[in-house]
Design an enzyme around this catalytic site. Structure first.
Site, PDB file in Angstrom:
ATOM      1  N   ASP A  56       0.809  -1.215   0.000  1.00  0.00           N
ATOM      2  CA  ASP A  56       0.000   0.000   0.000  1.00  0.00           C
ATOM      3  C   ASP A  56       0.848   1.273   0.000  1.00  0.00           C
ATOM      4  O   ASP A  56       0.344   2.337  -0.333  1.00  0.00           O
ATOM      5  CB  ASP A  56      -0.981   0.000   1.175  1.00  0.00           C
TER       6      ASP A  56
ATOM      7  N   TYR B 163     -10.070  -0.595   2.007  1.00  0.00           N
ATOM      8  CA  TYR B 163      -9.605  -0.428   3.385  1.00  0.00           C
ATOM      9  C   TYR B 163      -9.224   1.007   3.710  1.00  0.00           C
ATOM     10  O   TYR B 163      -8.831   1.762   2.832  1.00  0.00           O
ATOM     11  CB  TYR B 163      -8.343  -1.275   3.616  1.00  0.00           C
TER      12      TYR B 163
END
Lengths: 660, 660
Positions: free
Chosen positions: A302, A386
């Site tokens: 990420d 998320y």
């Protein structure tokens, strides 16, 4: 921004604009800018500046841009408005390009075979099909030299644009090429194994349900029992901020920000003493545990792939933070090279944290109690489904805590109604939330009273028994080993294994031991993927909880500089391997070292994480150990009602009754 | 108090007064009361009442009293004003008697040999000698059938009554008998081993220093930079409290309190569903690791010996808690049998805890964010030098967290100036803070949708590789084992070992798995003392992190009911051993079970813990796992600035400047 930037200051919009001088490099094609960011000066130059020996180092911009399809890395001298170096990064990919991903979505939905496949599902008439493009986690099945995008399919069953489409994963998947062609479309396995029922093409309408919405516009029963709670600071906050420099309760530090790491902290000091040169989240990896092809392609870096800075939320006053809030903006670049403001990406505020210390003298009955005030630096990122909340807390007792909160929506996959798999949880009809891990790597660059530091591993061990010096069998001592070579190490709570960063050149005059800080680790399972897997090779930091390396200006990212479709073996373990047996490079005792802490969660979803997940907290700490000459918060003012103005609750009217 | 007490309500002052009817038992001597407390009704009786089948069980008082030197345990029927049973507890001792301890101090200081020994030290003229009496941790050196008190010596060098005498440990120690005679006085070892320099009697005046005061009346430099922070609740708190019954955000529970455990929680429910029958701190043990005789006698059971309820602080509005605070009083008994109020022993208030959940739809840019509100139930105890803060936090997401904070002053021992030992830290000149452990045992009596529950041990394990079903080496699954027999178990973060309490009779209709709650343990080293030591035999719960037992009305205290000078082998491991091989008694699958979590810290002091220790936090959690049908906090109101009223910090005046 101050007129004369500090070497740790991110590039100002003016500097970004200046760096886009590289537009001149090609007379034929305009560069497609991906990054214009500060190239942090070499540490030795900054130290010389911080120590007052030299003027600030040159401001250098690092530029990533596509020019004629080549991926360039260009360094620009800001003041000189000149390109220093310009290299093509062959075989590398830039981080996720949202504009490109949008094109992928459109291309995918426009594809005739995709249309046919959707048609064959016979979805409800009100369905809107959503394509969620994901980067491709290397699995050895394809050539990674060009971009491949995995397109997962979902549907929305409401007109509301924020209806939760993750509640309706469809069992088709497509692969899209660099050139926006759909190269493959196929059915996903939807049962215990990889077998695919290609005969039954119809969507199972019994999967349609009503319990998976999180948006308040779509849910009917909001609880109204939570009464307001305000944080009121009548004299304002206790911090002072000038530019990126924060002064608060004996702490000083500089906040940095970049597209990749997001918030970074620099030159962190307490009471004038140097503690940490740089604190940052180095990388994170989210590998999924579903073994069925193509799910091993779900494994997200990420930071390296998406960018914690790029995906930082625009924090909202009163929503993401309470009390008196100072926001910091970030600056990025548009694809055409113009400065792009990322507003409110970091917030700074204070929190009360209960009792700091207390003692009641039982002989006099006199209690002395102080309350703990924290300085909070928070950033929140959204990466598709998320969100992650990243928070540094600074304490008046010279402790630092780093907290990660995982929230947002689980990534979902289709499953046949009534089926179960041992690598996922069914969270709604037909909705599988596969098991996965979140592995974070916190990079700790210490400078405890100087840059020559060491890492000590201390354990608490029982004294031999029976023995003359331990007649009653209760004695225990600490045993310490100073790490001499770069390596990865593991936690062991059963031995009370403590990792201390120390400065062997500075002895605490009272304790007679070196000054230090200890790591309070977050106990977590390390990477579950097999060491020979691509997941493991690409996320080497996931193999051990604590790593120590010799400082190198080039080593900020524990999985390597370019993670997008990377082949692995270019992360922290590989750096160490390359230098091993070369003590001039690999020695870490009384050297400029970096300590890395890998932690996270093996997230086997609960249904309570659905449809949006209450924060899961992970907390890491750094605390002084014989660094000061006593409790550094001893001077905190005693807590009094005169100052704190609490309210006594006596007889109560019932909650939910009309307000007074 | 409500007129009709609930079976979990502590005894009211009227009930305590009634129970002192036992005064009648002896016509000759007035009883010396130690305890008049609620004898909690047998669980089966309470369940019948809670389920609405029976009226409340009889109110029974348990009375501990010395009558003619015998230690009596008497049960009294309150309504009937009648003694039910009256037994002498032969060979047992009551918990610490502060009045007696004060007599010990006086007797010790009055003793001629003690006076001579102090004289021989040649202390500074301004010194006031302080005797700190400690209970005797069994070490096999003496007969434990009568009380022996260890008297440690300190001095105060200031007229200020709150001067920190722990900064001046003297190297003499005395032992005082039940009958207040000084039976021994001798020098303490003050170097690396047990050897004692009996020739050199003089106090080393180079130990005198000025850095060990914590009381604001004795320190000059208070920091003034911390500006006020108020928690303002314009509509009052969100909780409703009637008597001991708390209603807050779908939670209901009853607060109990007794002299030994302090705060207890009963019948804890969320949204009407039963979760826990009883939550309590069962015991704590603080063994010291200094092997030199007589230090192995330092090992305190702060609940069994001292009483968390008896030593609970009188919490002060605005000092120990912020916001709108409801306090609960406790009631104890005077030695003559009169009710004794323990004011403000538990506080109840709310806290903001940052983000509860958040999601931003990247397609629409719409963020939905909720803030986490916690209900806090806090009690703080002082046990001589140390204090402990015990806090239950209830979350809107149906999570419970139990936090222990250790603060106060380190117990100290003398050490020769310039010396060091491997089992302690020198925190000031001549002041050794010996290594020690704090081991807590949280007793969790679950009632998840009923009283038949099971304990499951779940681990996350990689799938075999290479294998057909795990071609890419990334797959992992969970493996679960349901515990069938009573036992102690250990933590293993490397396997992501999770302890789940489940109800096998209730299946979550979506996940297809039993409903449950999981323990979020605090990873800690277990007891370091040798298994054959008295420390280990007396604190059996310290051997393992998680225990499961079959429920028994008599088993509340993990080290046994009477810990004072106990000989051991009457705690949780012994209960299990007695029942082993008897599956009718030891079976714990789908039975009424109790789960116990041992955690704590191996506290090897830092100098930063001196002269008063910033809180060290230890946190344990309980979270639903597939208990509900989705995120139970989904309905929490969205966070808005209109409700939260935060303040934007713009340009700043420097901190410390004149106030506006």
């Amino acid at each position: 921004m101050p007129s004369q930037p500090h070497p740790f200051d991110p590039l100002s919009p003016e500097e970004i604009a200046t760096a886009s001088v590289v537009r001149m490099l090609s007379s034929l094609e305009r560069p497609l800018f991906r990054v214009i960011t500060l190239s942090e000066p070499p540490k030795k130059e900054i130290i010389a500046f911080l120590d007052g020996f030299t003027p600030p180092p040159k401001r250098i911009a690092k530029v990533h841009a596509y020019i004629s399809k080549d991926f360039h890395e260009i360094f620009v001298d800001i003041e000189g408005r000149a390109v220093i170096t310009n290299n093509i990064l062959d075989g590398r990919h830039s981080h996720v390009d949202t504009a490109y991903m949008k094109q992928v979505e459109i291309a995918c939905l426009d594809d005739a075979r995709v249309k046919a496949e959707i048609q064959a599902l016979s979805l409800p008439v009100e369905a809107t099909v959503i394509v969620e493009p994901w980067t491709y986690a290397t699995d050895g099945m394809n050539d990674m030299s060009t971009r491949i995008t995995m397109c997962w399919f979902y549907m929305r069953l409401s007109d509301h644009p924020d209806a939760n489409y993750y509640a309706y994963p469809l069992d088709i998947v497509a692969e899209v090429s660099e050139t926006l062609e759909v190269t493959k479309i196929y059915r996903l396995p939807s049962g215990r194994d990889e077998s695919i029922n290609n005969d039954e093409k119809l969507y199972d309408h019994s999967k349609i349900h009503s319990s998976s919405e999180y948006h308040p516009g779509l849910s009917t029963n909001q609880r109204t029992t939570t009464r307001p709670l305000h944080v009121v600071q009548p004299e304002g906050p206790s911090f002072k901020i000038e530019g990126n420099h924060i002064i608060w309760e004996k702490w000083t530090m500089r906040v940095g920000f970049n597209y990749r790491e997001g918030m970074t902290l620099h030159d962190v000091r307490y009471d004038g003493r140097s503690l940490f040169y740089r604190l940052s989240l180095s990388e994170m990896f989210v590998p999924y545990g579903d073994p069925r092809c193509p799910y091993p392609r779900k494994g997200a870096f990420d930071l390296g792939n998406d960018g914690a800075g790029l995906n930082a939320n625009n924090l909202k006053l009163g929503c993401d933070c309470l009390g008196h809030i100072k926001y910091f903006d970030g600056w990025h670049v548009t694809s055409s090279g113009d400065p792009l403001k990322l507003p409110n990406v970091v917030c700074c505020h204070e929190q009360d944290d209960g009792i700091l210390w207390k003692h009641t003298n039982f002989r006099t009955g006199n209690a002395v109690v102080t309350r703990s005030r924290l300085l909070v630096l928070q950033t929140i990122i959204t990466v598709s489904n998320y969100e992650y909340v990243f928070i540094f807390y600074f304490g008046q007792d010279a402790s630092i805590h780093y907290e990660v909160r995982a929230t947002g929506i689980l990534s979902t996959a289709p499953i046949d109604v009534g089926d179960q798999v041992p690598f996922g949880t069914v969270v709604a009809p037909g909705v599988l939330a596969p098991y996965h891990q979140h592995l974070f790597c916190l990079r700790i660059d210490p400078a405890l009273d100087g840059h020559k530091n060491s890492l000590v591993v201390e354990e608490s061990v029982p004294m031999p028994f029976p023995s003359v010096s331990n007649q009653f069998g209760v004695g225990y001592v600490t045993e310490s080993n100073t790490v001499t070579e770069e390596q990865g190490l593991d936690l062991d709570h059963q031995k009370n294994r403590v990792f201390k960063i120390i400065n062997e050149n500075k002895t605490n005059s009272t304790t007679g031991t070196p000054i230090g800080f200890k790591l309070l680790p977050y106990y977590s399972q390390m990477l579950l993927a097999h060491p020979s897997s691509y997941h493991a090779k690409r996320s080497e930091f996931g193999a051990h909880a604590v790593w120590v390396t010799r400082y190198s200006d080039d080593e900020l990212f524990a999985s390597g500089t370019h993670t997008m479709q990377s082949l692995g073996e270019e992360g922290i373990a590989s750096w160490i391997k390359q230098r091993q047996n070369d003590s001039a490079k690999a020695g870490v005792r009384n050297e400029d070292i970096v300590v890395w802490h890998t932690f996270g969660s093996t997230h086997n979803p609960r249904i309570e994480d659905w449809p949006v997940m209450p924060c899961e907290k992970m907390i890491v700490g750094l605390k002084p150990v014989n660094f000061f000459d006593r409790n550094p918060s001893l001077d905190v003012e005693v807590s009094t009602q005169a100052k704190n103005k609490s309210v006594l609750v006596g007889e109560q009217r019932p909650a939910g009754m009309p307000r007074l």
